[in-house]
Write an enzyme that holds these catalytic residues in place. Structure first.
Site, PDB file in Angstrom:
ATOM      1  N   GLN A 154      51.727  37.689  35.705  1.00  0.00           N
ATOM      2  CA  GLN A 154      50.809  37.005  34.793  1.00  0.00           C
ATOM      3  C   GLN A 154      51.371  36.923  33.376  1.00  0.00           C
ATOM      4  OE1 GLN A 154      47.827  40.322  35.359  1.00  0.00           O
ATOM      5  NE2 GLN A 154      47.402  39.942  33.216  1.00  0.00           N
ATOM      6  N   CYS A 160      44.516  38.182  34.740  1.00  0.00           N
ATOM      7  CA  CYS A 160      44.517  38.934  35.999  1.00  0.00           C
ATOM      8  C   CYS A 160      43.431  38.439  36.952  1.00  0.00           C
ATOM      9  CB  CYS A 160      44.311  40.420  35.715  1.00  0.00           C
ATOM     10  SG  CYS A 160      42.800  40.764  34.795  1.00  0.00           S
ATOM     11  N   HIS A 303      40.579  45.373  34.933  1.00  0.00           N
ATOM     12  CA  HIS A 303      41.713  44.656  35.524  1.00  0.00           C
ATOM     13  C   HIS A 303      41.331  44.136  36.915  1.00  0.00           C
ATOM     14  CE1 HIS A 303      45.798  43.451  35.999  1.00  0.00           C
ATOM     15  NE2 HIS A 303      46.134  44.369  36.886  1.00  0.00           N
TER      16      HIS A 303
END
Ligand SMILES: *[C@@H]1O[C@H](CO)[C@@H](O)[C@H](O)[C@H]1NC(C)=O
Ligand SMILES: *[C@@H]1O[C@H](CO)[C@@H](O)[C@H](O)[C@H]1NC(C)=O
Length: 369
Positions: A154, A160, A303
């Site tokens: 990424q 994410c 995340h």
């Protein structure tokens, strides 16, 4: 063997990707005695100068000016001390120098994470039906069945959530059609500004974060995702939306949220393909390999990642014998973790990994035309 431990740790630290290649044996030797790992980190701290030089070379770092260099060295030393603390808190994993070792925790969060925290009510989202769990295999990995694309990166963008959502749809599309197609994260970064019903101010917002379930909602409404090669990743969110509906390569037919139960998560994984999950990533900044199972970890998810499988018995110190774990695909490139993957112990909602889990199904090819 004890004399070899620092060597193994050294090798794994400076060639993080080689952990898996070096084989499980060396990893077992690394983690059998957590005290030795901590000892090796003491050694890194004593020789921080040499390790910083080698870190700069390994990861091709280049700072503008000597002030920046001095600042990054300070941050690097602070991260060595954090790695030693994390090693004590998380003895079944190996912590050390990673490509994020020159970032403060705040910089790391801002640049590489980007999940909006767990919504209290995902009002529009169905709960997945309860599945039977009696015949689940003891070990399972979708990589062995062709449902997982290569590890992506990424970059320095809090996207994410789009990697997690795209990867889940790649798996679901493989199950529905038999084709594994790498799908476009950039389309979601550029075009998905969907907001959560329960929190209208919290919307999917490119490099500033998002949530997988709202991304699935966007995909339902927009018609689907283009392939990676049609709409490639740029790592910025300033390009504007270039979605072309005629190029859709995979479509969502439905998605749902899986209950907080390790067996239901495993059953949904086996039945529907890899699952999008949210996790607290604090221990991932210094993670090198092994099964992460920290004694304390916040359940505040920051995340988005993908669960691709699970194992029944992680290599671990004696007191963690037979510790089951989730196999997690991350989106920080192959030069992080175990060739881009992370293992976290299963069944204790460690770092919140079992509380925001979603499953997606893709439109079958027969239904498409
Ligand atoms: C580091 O950056 C400077 C200035 O941008 C550049 O001139 C130099 O070639 C770079 N060195 C490496 C090894 O990338
Ligand atoms: C979507 O999935 C949920 C949960 O499995 C189910 O209740 C719902 O009927 C499904 N919707 C459609 C359109 O298939």
């Amino acid at each position: 063997m004890a004399r070899l431990l620092p060597l193994f740790l050294f090798l794994s630290i400076f060639a993080a990707g080689s952990v898996a290649a070096a084989g499980e044996d060396s990893l077992i030797r690394q983690v059998v005695d957590a005290a030795s790992s901590v000892g090796a980190l003491d050694d890194l701290i004593l020789n921080a100068d040499a390790h910083f030089t080698s870190f700069l070379r390994t990861f091709g770092k280049n700072y503008s000016g000597s002030d920046e260099h001095a600042h990054r060295f300070k941050v690097f030393k602070a991260n060595l001390r954090r790695a030693r603390m994390f090693q004590k808190l998380d003895p079944s994993a190996v912590h050390g120098i990673t490509k994020f070792s020159d970032l403060t925790p705040a910089e790391f969060r801002r640049k590489y994470l980007g999940i909006r925290q767990n919504r209290r009510s995902l009002s529009a989202v169905h709960d997945a039906p309860i599945l039977p769990t009696s015949n689940l295999p003891s070990d399972f990995d979708w990589r062995d069945h062709g449902a997982v694309t290569g590890v992506k990166d990424q970059g320095s963008c809090g996207s994410c959530w789009s990697f997690s959502a795209a990867a889940a749809l790649e798996g679901a599309n493989f199950l529905a059609t038999g084709n594994l197609i790498s799908l476009s994260e950039q389309q979601m970064v550029d075009c998905d500004h969907m907001c959560d019903d329960s929190e209208p101010d919290a919307c999917d917002s490119g490099c500033s974060g998002g949530l997988m379930t709202t991304a699935f909602e966007y995909l339902l409404k927009s018609g689907g995702l283009e392939a990676e090669n049609e709409y490639p990743y740029t790592g910025t969110d300033r390009g504007g939306c270039k979605f072309d509906k005629t190029k859709v390569a995979a479509s969502v037919s439905n998605f749902s949220v899986v209950s907080i139960d390790e067996d239901q998560i495993a059953a949904n994984l086996v039945k529907h393909g890899p699952l999008a999950v949210a996790i607290n990533a604090i221990f991932m900044q210094t993670y090198i390999g092994g099964v992460s199972c920290p004694y304390i970890c916040s359940k505040h998810q920051d995340h988005g990642v993908l669960v691709v499988g699970y194992g029944s018995a992680g290599y671990a110190p004696i007191r963690f014998k037979e510790k089951p774990y989730w196999i997690i695909k991350n989106s920080w490139g192959e030069n992080w973790g175990e060739q881009g993957y992370y293992k976290i112990c299963k069944g204790h909602n460690i770092c919140g990994v079992e509380s925001v889990v979603s499953t997606v199904t893709a439109t079958e090819i027969a239904l498409r035309s």
